[in-house]
Motif scaffolding. Structure first.
Motif, PDB file in Angstrom:
ATOM      1  N   ASP A 193       9.952   2.067  10.970  1.00 35.42           N
ATOM      2  CA  ASP A 193      10.433   3.441  11.090  1.00 35.42           C
ATOM      3  C   ASP A 193      10.509   3.851  12.563  1.00 35.42           C
ATOM      4  O   ASP A 193       9.545   3.688  13.316  1.00 35.42           O
ATOM      5  CB  ASP A 193       9.483   4.377  10.342  1.00 35.42           C
ATOM      6  CG  ASP A 193      10.071   5.768  10.146  1.00 35.42           C
ATOM      7  OD1 ASP A 193      10.712   6.284  11.092  1.00 35.42           O
ATOM      8  OD2 ASP A 193       9.907   6.343   9.058  1.00 35.42           O
ATOM      9  N   ASN A 225      16.319  -0.432  13.816  1.00 31.64           N
ATOM     10  CA  ASN A 225      14.947  -0.017  13.547  1.00 31.64           C
ATOM     11  C   ASN A 225      14.128  -0.074  14.836  1.00 31.64           C
ATOM     12  O   ASN A 225      14.642  -0.421  15.900  1.00 31.64           O
ATOM     13  CB  ASN A 225      14.327  -0.878  12.439  1.00 31.64           C
ATOM     14  CG  ASN A 225      14.203  -2.345  12.823  1.00 31.64           C
ATOM     15  OD1 ASN A 225      13.661  -2.690  13.872  1.00 31.64           O
ATOM     16  ND2 ASN A 225      14.691  -3.233  11.961  1.00 31.64           N
ATOM     17  N   ARG A 232       6.402  -2.286   5.364  1.00 30.82           N
ATOM     18  CA  ARG A 232       7.553  -2.590   6.216  1.00 30.82           C
ATOM     19  C   ARG A 232       8.234  -1.309   6.699  1.00 30.82           C
ATOM     20  O   ARG A 232       8.583  -1.176   7.874  1.00 30.82           O
ATOM     21  CB  ARG A 232       8.546  -3.460   5.442  1.00 30.82           C
ATOM     22  CG  ARG A 232       9.817  -3.790   6.222  1.00 30.82           C
ATOM     23  CD  ARG A 232      10.853  -4.505   5.359  1.00 30.82           C
ATOM     24  NE  ARG A 232      12.080  -4.755   6.103  1.00 30.82           N
ATOM     25  CZ  ARG A 232      12.311  -5.850   6.825  1.00 30.82           C
ATOM     26  NH1 ARG A 232      11.405  -6.800   6.891  1.00 30.82           N
ATOM     27  NH2 ARG A 232      13.446  -5.999   7.478  1.00 30.82           N
ATOM     28  N   LYS A 233       8.412  -0.371   5.781  1.00 27.83           N
ATOM     29  CA  LYS A 233       9.065   0.895   6.139  1.00 27.83           C
ATOM     30  C   LYS A 233       8.283   1.633   7.216  1.00 27.83           C
ATOM     31  O   LYS A 233       8.863   2.223   8.129  1.00 27.83           O
ATOM     32  CB  LYS A 233       9.221   1.766   4.892  1.00 27.83           C
ATOM     33  CG  LYS A 233      10.279   1.272   3.928  1.00 27.83           C
ATOM     34  CD  LYS A 233      10.390   2.190   2.715  1.00 27.83           C
ATOM     35  CE  LYS A 233      11.450   1.675   1.752  1.00 27.83           C
ATOM     36  NZ  LYS A 233      11.549   2.545   0.541  1.00 27.83           N
ATOM     37  N   GLU A 281       6.694  -4.067   1.073  1.00 26.92           N
ATOM     38  CA  GLU A 281       7.915  -3.349   1.451  1.00 26.92           C
ATOM     39  C   GLU A 281       7.591  -1.923   1.905  1.00 26.92           C
ATOM     40  O   GLU A 281       8.226  -1.388   2.815  1.00 26.92           O
ATOM     41  CB  GLU A 281       8.910  -3.322   0.292  1.00 26.92           C
ATOM     42  CG  GLU A 281       9.568  -4.657  -0.016  1.00 26.92           C
ATOM     43  CD  GLU A 281      10.564  -5.109   1.056  1.00 26.92           C
ATOM     44  OE1 GLU A 281      11.032  -4.249   1.830  1.00 26.92           O
ATOM     45  OE2 GLU A 281      10.846  -6.320   1.123  1.00 26.92           O
ATOM     46  N   ARG A 282       6.585  -1.323   1.304  1.00 28.84           N
ATOM     47  CA  ARG A 282       6.155   0.019   1.735  1.00 28.84           C
ATOM     48  C   ARG A 282       5.622  -0.021   3.163  1.00 28.84           C
ATOM     49  O   ARG A 282       5.898   0.861   3.969  1.00 28.84           O
ATOM     50  CB  ARG A 282       5.063   0.545   0.789  1.00 28.84           C
ATOM     51  CG  ARG A 282       5.559   0.932  -0.592  1.00 28.84           C
ATOM     52  CD  ARG A 282       4.396   1.343  -1.469  1.00 28.84           C
ATOM     53  NE  ARG A 282       4.831   1.765  -2.794  1.00 28.84           N
ATOM     54  CZ  ARG A 282       4.007   2.049  -3.789  1.00 28.84           C
ATOM     55  NH1 ARG A 282       2.698   1.945  -3.612  1.00 28.84           N
ATOM     56  NH2 ARG A 282       4.482   2.433  -4.964  1.00 28.84           N
TER      57      ARG A 282
END
Length: 203
Positions: free
Chosen positions: A56, A151, A51-52, A48-49
């Motif tokens: 972004d 996104n 993914r950000k 998930e980190r």
């Protein structure tokens, strides 16, 4: 096919795959079926980190970096996949086909590189069935406009999305028995019924 299969929901942005996987999730819960659901990139804390970073809007990664980040996110999920493989139904919102469709057909990264790393990561883990959701230009644009927040991957031009969708179709044609093509331009309820019927056959 295992009665604890890996079932993947694929498609470009606005194709309805995430909405349909949520419906399948509700259906499995209602029928007391053991399953896990993972989205890619994402699914675990570290994934998930990553993914950000990938999504972004301020990120400006080159195509190779983008690929390696997606594969790094997948690498973080391998232990989770191995833990539940053949023990629970595994629902995946995107998987290896997305990497090939976006990074190879869309961005031109060499397929050999993608396949080599995927094979290294997954080893004996195999997808049992894939729902490929297809959408036309009109509905794609309409659905993206309805999103509250876009996104980085929601902002490509239609030419790119067409290359990716055509790539998905090429992948599906190579193994038709393990794919169901869902026309997301049709009525949502109709597709929902079609997918649930297929799920019943699969499990």
């Amino acid at each position: 096919m295992s009665n604890k299969p890996i079932i993947v929901f694929e498609g470009i942005e606005g194709s309805g795959k995430t909405s349909h996987i949520k419906n399948v999730e509700k259906y499995l819960k209602k029928n007391n079926k053991k399953f896990i659901k993972i989205r890619e990139p994402g699914g675990s804390k570290n994934s998930e980190r990553i993914r950000k970073l990938i999504l972004d809007n301020k990120s400006t990664f080159n195509n190779t970096t983008d690929l390696l980040l997606y594969l790094a996110a997948r690498s973080e999920n391998i232990s989770l996949l191995k833990k539940h493989y053949k023990k629970k139904i595994i629902l995946l919102d995107r998987f290896t086909d997305s990497t090939i469709a976006y990074q190879h057909y869309g961005m031109g990264v060499k397929l050999k590189i993608i396949n080599f790393i995927n094979n290294y990561l997954l080893k004996d883990i195999k997808v049992d069935f894939t729902f490929l959701h297809l959408v036309n230009k009109k509905n794609l644009q309409l659905r993206l406009k309805q999103r509250k927040k876009l996104n980085r991957y929601d902002k490509f031009n239609f030419r790119f999305y067409k290359k990716v969708q055509d790539g998905f179709i090429k992948i599906a044609k190579k193994n038709k028995k393990k794919y169901s093509l869902i026309d997301s331009n049709l009525d949502f309820k109709l597709n929902k019924e079609t997918i649930i019927k297929m799920i019943n056959k699969i499990i």
